[in-house]
Design an enzyme around this catalytic site. Structure first.
Site, PDB file in Angstrom:
ATOM      1  N   THR A   1     117.372  22.635 -55.301  1.00  0.00           N
ATOM      2  CA  THR A   1     117.877  21.346 -54.798  1.00  0.00           C
ATOM      3  C   THR A   1     119.143  21.552 -53.973  1.00  0.00           C
ATOM      4  OG1 THR A   1     119.148  20.961 -56.812  1.00  0.00           O
ATOM      5  CG2 THR A   1     116.919  20.078 -56.714  1.00  0.00           C
TER       6      THR A   1
ATOM      7  N   THR B   1     122.829  35.916 -53.916  1.00  0.00           N
ATOM      8  CA  THR B   1     122.127  34.631 -54.048  1.00  0.00           C
ATOM      9  C   THR B   1     122.945  33.763 -55.020  1.00  0.00           C
ATOM     10  OG1 THR B   1     120.639  35.684 -55.632  1.00  0.00           O
ATOM     11  CG2 THR B   1     119.817  35.365 -53.405  1.00  0.00           C
TER      12      THR B   1
ATOM     13  N   THR C   1     116.869  47.227 -59.937  1.00  0.00           N
ATOM     14  CA  THR C   1     117.362  45.865 -60.067  1.00  0.00           C
ATOM     15  C   THR C   1     116.997  45.042 -58.854  1.00  0.00           C
ATOM     16  OG1 THR C   1     119.243  44.476 -60.497  1.00  0.00           O
ATOM     17  CG2 THR C   1     119.557  46.296 -58.976  1.00  0.00           C
TER      18      THR C   1
ATOM     19  N   GLU D   1     123.799  34.621 -64.609  1.00  0.00           N
ATOM     20  CA  GLU D   1     123.820  33.161 -64.430  1.00  0.00           C
ATOM     21  C   GLU D   1     124.332  32.470 -65.692  1.00  0.00           C
ATOM     22  OE1 GLU D   1     120.339  32.736 -61.050  1.00  0.00           O
ATOM     23  OE2 GLU D   1     119.821  32.502 -63.157  1.00  0.00           O
TER      24      GLU D   1
ATOM     25  N   ASN E   1     119.482  27.011 -63.034  1.00  0.00           N
ATOM     26  CA  ASN E   1     118.068  27.253 -62.776  1.00  0.00           C
ATOM     27  C   ASN E   1     117.212  26.002 -62.730  1.00  0.00           C
ATOM     28  OD1 ASN E   1     117.660  30.119 -62.314  1.00  0.00           O
ATOM     29  ND2 ASN E   1     118.770  30.273 -64.253  1.00  0.00           N
TER      30      ASN E   1
ATOM     31  N   LYS F   1     123.260  43.108 -55.932  1.00  0.00           N
ATOM     32  CA  LYS F   1     123.273  41.655 -56.116  1.00  0.00           C
ATOM     33  C   LYS F   1     122.247  41.298 -57.184  1.00  0.00           C
ATOM     34  CE  LYS F   1     120.746  38.947 -54.916  1.00  0.00           C
ATOM     35  NZ  LYS F   1     119.555  38.289 -55.593  1.00  0.00           N
TER      36      LYS F   1
END
Lengths: 406, 406
Positions: free
Chosen positions: B406, B153, B190, B277, B401, B179
């Site tokens: 969007t 992702t 996870t 991230e 995040n 992932k």
């Protein structure tokens, strides 16, 4: 960047309390960073303090001295937390208190210290001592705005609130101030908050009132989930108002005073959140229908502290799956998700654990575009309800906290 | 932005496992977002799943079918989590599995589904079904890199690791993929991780091995403290290697296989953190000297999830008071802070609860300027020790995040 943070309005003098601010050059030159509060003889003082194991030196001193009674002065500094400083830190705090006592002609044990700022550095005692005589000379009834400004760290504006209430038919003035914008998940109390009033309250009764008010105000906010080493919330009652001393929480006068102080404390607590580091949103998280208060609080805090929920708040993105994620990981035993509902203000987003048939993304987005709104969760398990206030997680929070020591 | 994330190296085919990826246009056009894994008859499969109350539909289906045994295929999609979708979500997952079963000529109950992506939206079953026949045609031994890419992702790169170990003298091939980069505090497992090997392992023994490996690898990482609704960790054992079936954790062969799988799982778990991230740092938090493992983990996770610690990590600022704050709020009962020490790599920052006499800020800053280092806390209460891996909190995390949908 604060969210609808009111400017200081008429901050009222409290009979029996003199205050002053002065510059101690602790972290920044040319700004007041020392605050002195002097109480009339016979005042009662109560406090609740952080439960962080690394309790700061001033917290240790203040808590022990409050337990002995007879408090006459509070000395507060910003710019240095005097935390994780061990026995030398305690000696530093005591030295500052001794100087205050000498200037005021009161017993050393009647002075209590408070510090806020960088953790792990020694308090600059010499600088502080030389600033104290300036503060003493400036003592007066009405310097609350300057004092509220002197205790700030990353706050963008001072927070102080006053209220006049009738207690047993006597007019009582309540004035409170608080500071704190980050490292903010009070656990017994907030960073630093002080409320003074001129009611007469017996010591054990004031202790009970302090705990009760803290639980419903400062202990219901979170900015980043981090609990400070220096959290302290203090209530001082000078007794000058002249009403009969309140000596039990069963008295009607107790409720009158408690309600007034709780109003002030709640307003201050909410202002801390409005001025949360980098905050662009002020969000009320209300969790209803819990089987007991603890599970309502667990869900409310998990939502209020989830980085993914908080970034969605920042974006104004009604990514409601993140709310479900947070509800689901809050540790509620045997939660039946088919009984869960989620509202953004009055918009029903999810019901029976999944998207509401009537819900449209635009409606949720419209609510989350506002700078203040309510997230309401219905757990469908009982009649308990709890509220927590929080802010969003933004670029500005990262900037402030990655540049804090530079 | 990943921190020293290794590129894919020789990802080995596992005898008895065929894999394929295909584009399902679930969230983005033109990228593979469907992965299919087909297992030889007689394989054993075990899994551990999220404890989030809002468990996704595929988690519910996969867990129940694994318990019944006889699993022959795994169908995985990215772009849509099929979580908080209620009974219709379960029907969607079952429909996709039914289509896979028909294409492969295996029983419906032998196919298990996995989903990851946006929470709260219905799975686009039609799109997926039409992509399945493409996937079936592409099934082969060696498409692991494409499959590892299809399940991503917000990951910036695929994660897959292989290892060959000797089990009871037989060569066993282990290949795993995982992932996940955010909503990442696995609680049992996870986001999505799959490890296949060709060892022969009896079902209950494989269950034990899966739990043991998860506890030491995927359950020891946190990026943002948020636990996904879709966490799943699956081990498949095809039995093609031909060694005698492992039927007890007391067998030497169990330890041989467990060590090999744990190596692969730990490497995958660490790669998830490296690709966290917005991550610019990969930090190992090691807490020693605890009275019991729980308090070591509480301290390690409180440090690893504190926004103030994580922003200091991002800044490379040795603001060690924030570590003390986090240790102090971790809820360790009766923690004597005068017994606490803090190290950044080999630099002793604090000892006896306050700054070490030898410590200089430049030494701490030099460690925290590195992109990988160890934070070590000594609690001075016992002999227990636990390790957690984490990343920092950065502007890029906020950007990712707040722009996710969007």
């Amino acid at each position: 960047m604060a969210v609808n943070l009111p400017a200081l309005e008429a901050v009222l003098a409290v009979p029996g309390v003199r205050v002053a601010a002065s510059p101690g050059a602790i972290k920044h030159l040319g700004r007041d960073d020392i605050a002195l509060l002097v109480l009339a003889e016979g005042s009662t003082v109560s406090g609740v303090f952080t439960r962080n194991s690394f309790r700061a030196a001033p917290v240790q001193v203040a808590e022990s001295r409050i337990a002995s009674g007879g408090i006459r002065a509070l000395i507060i500094n910003s710019g240095n937390a005097n935390a994780a400083t061990g026995a030398p830190g305690v000696q530093d705090a005591l030295a500052v208190c001794a100087q205050v006592a000498q200037l005021l002609g009161v017993p050393e044990e009647s002075v209590i210290p408070f510090s806020t700022g960088v953790i792990g550095e020694r308090l600059p005692v010499k600088k502080m001592v030389s600033a104290l005589s300036v503060a003493q000379e400036k003592l007066c009834d009405d310097s609350w705005p300057a004092v509220a400004r002197a205790i700030m760290t990353t706050d963008t504006a001072p927070k102080a609130v006053s209220q006049v209430v009738l207690v047993a038919g006597h007019q009582v003035t309540i004035t409170g101030m608080a500071k704190g914008a980050g490292m903010m998940k009070p656990d017994m109390a907030t960073m630093l908050a002080f409320i003074c009033c001129d009611a007469a309250v017996e010591q054990s009764c004031l202790n009970e009132l302090t705990r009760e008010v803290a639980a419903k105000s400062f202990n219901r906010i979170t900015i980043d989930g981090d609990t400070s080493t220096n959290d302290s919330f203090i209530i001082c009652a000078t007794g000058i108002a002249g009403q009969p001393q309140i000596s039990s929480s069963t008295h009607a006068a107790y409720n009158e005073l408690r309600d007034g102080i709780l109003d002030v404390a709640t307003e201050l607590a909410q202002r801390l959140v409005r001025d949360g580091e980098g905050a662009t949103k002020f969000v009320t998280v209300r969790v209803c229908g819990g089987a007991e208060p603890g599970e309502c609080l667990a869900v409310a805090y998990t939502i209020a502290e989830s980085p993914l929920v908080k970034t969605a708040m920042f974006a104004g993105d009604a990514n409601w799956g993140r709310f479900c994620m947070a509800i689901g990981r809050a540790g509620v035993q045997d939660l039946d998700t088919t009984g869960v509902a989620l509202y953004l203000d009055d918009v029903c987003v999810a019901r029976n654990g999944l998207i509401a048939p009537t819900y449209e993304d635009a409606a949720g987005t419209a609510v989350m575009a506002k700078d203040e709104y309510v997230v309401r969760v219905e757990l469908g398990r009982g009649a308990c309800e709890e509220v927590v206030w929080t802010s969003d997680l933004t670029h500005e929070y990262i900037r402030i906290n990655s540049e804090y020591r530079t």
